[in-house]
Design an enzyme around this catalytic site. Structure first.
Site, PDB file in Angstrom:
ATOM      1  N   HIS A  73       0.723  -0.746   0.367  1.00 17.68           N
ATOM      2  CA  HIS A  73       0.088   0.189  -0.129  1.00 17.68           C
ATOM      3  C   HIS A  73       0.604   1.437   0.239  1.00 17.68           C
ATOM      4  O   HIS A  73       1.534   1.116   0.508  1.00 17.68           O
ATOM      5  CB  HIS A  73      -0.939   0.098   0.958  1.00 17.68           C
ATOM      6  N   ALA A  74       0.608   2.401  -0.526  1.00 17.14           N
ATOM      7  CA  ALA A  74       1.154   3.278  -0.733  1.00 17.14           C
ATOM      8  C   ALA A  74       0.252   4.490  -0.388  1.00 17.14           C
ATOM      9  O   ALA A  74      -1.133   4.720  -0.693  1.00 17.14           O
ATOM     10  CB  ALA A  74       1.806   3.590  -2.256  1.00 17.14           C
TER      11      ALA A  74
END
Length: 152
Positions: free
Chosen positions: A65-66
């Site tokens: 995730h970012a």
């Protein structure tokens, strides 16, 4: 926001060729980015996150995730050839649910991660994803079955 609400048909894929973890993160970034320049930014964020600590949560699942973008987005990749991901249980990863969440969505980000953990803790759900005959069946499971499970 449930994790399945982040997905769209074109962001659910099956990779049949072997890839490294870094190459996989680049593929995911391409699915989550709005064009090549944005995908490069997403890739840099995903790679940095993995350098801090692996997002391999066990049972062959990873949730890279970012932060960034304007709206939360998700992408799903099933790998025909599992990849080493430094997961907590040491198992290689073949199911990847990646997401990108805007900087100002800290609470929704945590809720989505919790929803993902719940979905992928279900061994039967993981096995249905692995057993799905093709990408159309995987898409039906993720976009239909998971939403039905949530409503039940």
């Amino acid at each position: 926001m449930p994790c399945t609400d982040l997905l769209a048909v074109d962001r659910i894929v099956i990779l049949s060729e072997p890839v490294s973890r870094d190459a996989l993160l680049d593929v995911v970034a391409g699915l989550l980015g709005a064009g090549p320049a944005d995908a490069a930014l997403v890739a840099a964020c995903l790679h940095e996150r993995e350098r801090l600590c692996s997002t391999g949560i066990g049972h062959g699942v990873a949730v890279p995730h970012a932060r960034g973008g304007r709206v939360p987005l998700g992408a799903f990749v099933r790998l025909a050839h599992p990849v080493a991901f430094d997961a907590c249980d040491g198992d290689p990863v073949d199911l990847v649910f990646a997401m990108r969440v805007p900087e100002d969505h800290a609470e929704p980000h945590l809720q989505i991660l919790a929803d993902l953990a719940g979905c992928f803790a279900d061994a039967a759900f993981r096995e249905r994803l692995r057993a799905a005959a093709d990408v159309t069946a995987v898409r039906a499971l993720l976009l239909g079955d998971a939403r039905r499970r949530r409503a039940a």
